[in-house]
Design a protein around this motif. Structure first.
Motif, short mmCIF file in Angstrom:
data_model
loop_
_atom_site.label_atom_id
_atom_site.label_comp_id
_atom_site.label_asym_id
_atom_site.label_seq_id
_atom_site.Cartn_x
_atom_site.Cartn_y
_atom_site.Cartn_z
N HIS A 224 4.87 5.01 5.54
CA HIS A 224 5.62 4.53 6.37
C HIS A 224 7.09 4.36 6.03
N VAL A 225 7.32 4.61 4.64
CA VAL A 225 8.62 4.45 4.04
C VAL A 225 9.38 6.05 4.40
N LEU A 226 10.40 5.86 5.52
CA LEU A 226 10.78 7.31 5.90
C LEU A 226 12.39 7.12 6.21
N PRO A 227 13.09 8.36 6.27
CA PRO A 227 14.29 8.25 6.43
C PRO A 227 14.87 7.79 7.75
N THR A 228 15.98 6.88 7.74
CA THR A 228 16.35 6.21 8.72
C THR A 228 17.59 6.74 9.16
N ASN A 229 18.17 6.27 10.49
CA ASN A 229 19.63 6.54 10.97
C ASN A 229 20.08 7.89 10.85
N GLY A 230 19.16 9.03 11.34
CA GLY A 230 19.82 10.14 11.18
C GLY A 230 19.76 10.75 10.03
N THR A 231 19.24 10.38 8.72
CA THR A 231 19.11 10.83 7.37
C THR A 231 17.91 11.85 7.46
N ALA A 232 17.09 12.07 8.53
CA ALA A 232 16.00 12.85 8.45
C ALA A 232 16.45 14.43 8.50
N ARG A 233 17.74 14.59 8.61
CA ARG A 233 18.26 15.81 8.67
C ARG A 233 18.22 16.31 7.01
N PHE A 234 17.99 15.44 6.10
CA PHE A 234 17.97 15.78 4.79
C PHE A 234 17.26 15.26 3.74
N PHE A 235 16.56 13.93 4.39
CA PHE A 235 15.75 13.04 3.49
C PHE A 235 14.41 13.34 3.91
N SER A 236 13.32 12.99 3.19
CA SER A 236 12.11 12.70 3.55
C SER A 236 11.32 11.45 3.39
N ALA A 237 9.94 11.61 3.86
CA ALA A 237 9.19 10.11 3.57
C ALA A 237 8.95 10.21 2.20
N LEU A 238 8.65 8.84 1.59
CA LEU A 238 8.64 8.51 0.34
C LEU A 238 7.12 9.40 -0.14
N LEU B 251 0.74 -1.07 0.03
CA LEU B 251 0.00 0.01 -0.01
C LEU B 251 0.94 1.32 0.10
N MET B 252 1.90 1.35 0.84
CA MET B 252 2.55 2.55 0.84
C MET B 252 3.44 2.88 -0.19
N THR B 253 3.80 1.78 -0.99
CA THR B 253 4.80 2.22 -2.10
C THR B 253 3.79 2.37 -3.36
N ALA B 254 2.76 1.46 -3.57
CA ALA B 254 1.91 1.49 -4.87
C ALA B 254 0.88 2.85 -4.90
N ILE B 255 0.52 3.26 -3.63
CA ILE B 255 -0.52 4.30 -3.59
C ILE B 255 0.05 5.73 -4.01
N PRO B 256 1.35 6.11 -3.45
CA PRO B 256 1.97 7.39 -4.15
C PRO B 256 2.04 7.18 -5.75
N ALA B 257 2.66 6.02 -6.13
CA ALA B 257 2.64 6.02 -7.61
C ALA B 257 1.43 6.09 -8.26
N SER B 258 0.25 5.46 -7.85
CA SER B 258 -0.73 5.53 -8.49
C SER B 258 -1.36 6.94 -8.28
N VAL B 259 -1.25 7.80 -7.12
CA VAL B 259 -1.64 9.12 -7.09
C VAL B 259 -0.92 10.03 -8.03
N ALA B 260 0.44 9.73 -8.34
CA ALA B 260 1.21 10.44 -9.10
C ALA B 260 0.92 10.51 -10.53
N GLY B 261 0.01 9.37 -10.76
CA GLY B 261 -0.23 9.30 -12.37
C GLY B 261 0.52 8.20 -13.01
N THR B 262 1.38 7.48 -12.34
CA THR B 262 1.95 6.44 -12.99
C THR B 262 0.85 5.35 -13.57
N GLU B 263 1.21 5.13 -14.84
CA GLU B 263 0.35 4.36 -15.68
C GLU B 263 0.65 2.82 -15.15
N GLU B 264 1.93 2.49 -15.31
CA GLU B 264 2.17 0.90 -14.88
C GLU B 264 3.10 0.73 -13.50
#
Lengths: 424, 424
Positions: A360-374, A134-147
């Protein structure tokens, strides 16, 4: 089972899983075999590594129908609820294309378009991870990715768990393939007879999957390589030790490398949490994993005050941060680095892991300093638009020539001059 | 000097600069020395590799004042114009934080915040790249990044070109350091006595810089590693061969590895462009580089029609795409993959390289399929917000428990049950 530590001891960075040269060579070999031999290679590797002989990789629509029919109504409802909430949250992330039309005829803009085809890696084998689907497919589908193509290693019986297939259906996955490991990553990156080449590969996997993703990066895009997962709870003296211990354990049960940390100015709360951890941990089926995690990477830290707890959390930049304090909104503006922020006693991390809506795909191990959730952005790309008018070019051209000449790029200057001279 | 090729011949992917194990070891060694010894290591490496002994790395404000005073009024004006237009374009890219407050008391949201501190790598040595300064610093400044630190290798005289410093001032760079190569990347990634640790490093550099960036990735974020640069021009029979040749040359003069391609259904236009390339190339100071690029990576391809040209361009996914056709806006919807799109005869690539407004740091070598131009987003990070109400948790809790149990994560389920049970 968990140590009370001083602030300075919090900052030992967990090492990532060490990669041996042998593993690297093995993955390199798998990638080039799949690139060269396509399905034949994937078939042989699946037989050797997953112990399953497959005539075909793609899961048929009829198999998915059959799987969905075996799911309990409760599970079906939970998947639908989670999908609905995740979709609704991610819809808010969509960016629009825009243009800015100027009076002199210039039009500038930015087109936002979906990636055409993406690949989701969903771990499998003996366990099922419908939430990852759910957490990986739905953002793709919302973005409009066809496949939206999903790969997942088959179990020992050659099948994919029914709930994983039901999640794929719910999330709008277009095709599911039974393959895993580095060979699945290779198939997605290069394409084979049965699996199409994708533009991006996302999703968690073991060390071989992570290595393979890293090696195909550039050929396709990938998401950030996930490290060990963590939670930090900031709590004041009125917080409930039962809830805090439960939330720390929900992180610790993932993996002996996971980290669960409590920051509180209240020594009595810390004591209450210690007792609760002991009591609750024993009741868990994964008690051994949770205990190892707490022992090696867990910590309770008594801070001077809440302000110091916030400061420490900012330095830790955790994947998950719970604020179990009175008036948690008062502190939001001081939180600089966190993947996801959970406010108050009714927002346990688990609700975010499954169905609150945020990813729930989130930056780990201190990388939230510069990374964001999927996010939906990860499945979108942008094209800049430049439509200059003749008038605008004649006006701005001299500036371009000046800067190009300052950089020693006379050809750039000449491309402007060719147009100015023609007009004179 | 440029070949007329068939469509299929367009798709030979240019290989990236090969990395030798010796280069890898050298960079690894530099990184660990700088991590261990800080400024001492950077000082020694600068003496050895750049041939310059520096007492201090930071360029003083008074030096920048002095440099700015030496810049011609024309150059000053061009920098200011470029900075104004780049800033105005990037302001449009800013995302706001948002929340969604539901009737049951749940609040979900997304905080968008700037990275705290970023490092810009600006190439130097014998040349000056003020445009790189503007294009990397302004998006960071628009994102709200408080510290924008720039590193650039000193020239043989130990100085940074005045126009580079003037661009840094114009773009809001907070500090400039004279250091380059892998040692500068290491200093930014780990911090030293004189240079602060950053959250992200962006900007182009040689193979040592690229390797170093790749190795510190994870410790800090980096931008995409830039490959050889390219332009594709799609033109119809009425396009001006003088402009097209000039634009192809402006790309080709960058680098013998650069690629310039014309796609047109008109054989007579292709012939006109060939003649113009010959004539115009001879006049360029960098004629040798441009000729090598055109010979090895340039191509003219006669397509059946414009539709085929567009299809080929989508497969090439070029960094820069010019549409020199009648009614270029008619075709915009069919362009799927391009870093930046230039419409009509008055929009030469050079205007986008310097001052139209959009960023010139673009996805290269076919990666526009999934990558985008450097943007304000690259200097922002997002934190998900989850504030559940008691009512919402009691309602959604059973769904969380169902999904957690399906994944075998009883601790997750227990963290919800602890709250539900307490209320019963």
């Amino acid at each position: 089972m968990i140590a009370i530590v001083k602030a300075a001891e919090l900052f030992t960075r967990r090492e990532e899983e060490a990669v041996s040269p042998k593993q690297e060579r093995a993955v390199q070999e798998i990638l080039s075999r799949v690139k060269r031999e396509g399905d034949t290679a994937v078939r042989e590797l699946t037989a050797r590594l997953d112990g399953v002989e497959l005539a075909q990789f793609q899961v048929k629509e009829s198999e998915i129908d059959a799987a969905v029919a075996t799911i309990s109504p409760g599970a079906k409802e939970a998947l639908a609820l989670a999908a609905r909430r995740i979709r609704s949250y991610h819809e808010r992330q969509k960016s629009n294309s825009w243009i800015e039309a100027e009076e002199d005829g210039t039009v500038l803009g930015q087109l936002v378009r979906p990636l055409a085809r993406v690949g989701l890696y969903v771990p499998g084998g003996r366990a099922a991870y419908p939430s990852t689907v759910l957490m990986t497919a739905i953002p793709a589908s919302v973005a409009g990715t066809e496949e939206v193509v999903m790969v997942t290693p088959p179990g020992p019986d050659g099948e994919v768990p029914a709930i994983t297939l039901a999640a794929a259906r719910e999330a709008g996955v277009t095709r599911v393939f039974k393959m895993g490991g580095a060979q699945a990553v290779a198939a997605l990156a290069y394409g084979t007879e049965s699996i199409p080449q994708v533009d991006k590969i996302v999703g968690p996997g073991n060390i071989y999957v992570a290595l393979a993703k890293r090696m195909v990066y550039g050929q396709v895009d990938i998401d950030a390589i996930a490290g060990p997962s963590e939670i930090v709870v900031i709590a004041d003296e009125n917080a409930d030790p039962v809830y805090i211990a439960a939330d720390l354990l929900s992180q610790a049960e993932h993996d002996p490398m996971a980290s669960a940390v409590l920051l509180t100015p209240s020594a009595s709360l810390a004591e209450g949490v210690t007792n609760e951890l002991q009591r609750q941990c024993e009741a868990l089926p994964r008690a051994e994993i949770a205990a190892a995690s707490l022992l090696n990477h867990g910590a309770l830290c008594i801070t001077r005050d809440l302000a110091e707890a916030i400061e420490l959390a900012n330095r830790l930049a955790p994947e998950h941060l719970e604020l179990m304090v009175e008036d948690p909104w008062l502190w939001v503006g001081q939180i600089k680095n966190a993947g996801a922020l959970f406010l108050g006693p009714w927002s346990p991390e688990a609700v975010g892991d499954y169905l609150a809506g945020p990813n729930h795909v989130l930056p780990t191990n201190g990388t939230a300093r510069f990374f964001s959730a999927l996010s939906v952005d990860d499945f979108s790309k942008k094209t800049s638009l430049i439509s200059y008018s003749q008038r605008a070019l004649l006006r701005d051209g001299p500036g371009v020539i000046t800067l190009a000449e300052a950089e020693g790029l006379q050809g750039h200057a000449a491309s402007i001059r060719a147009r100015i001279e023609k007009e004179e």
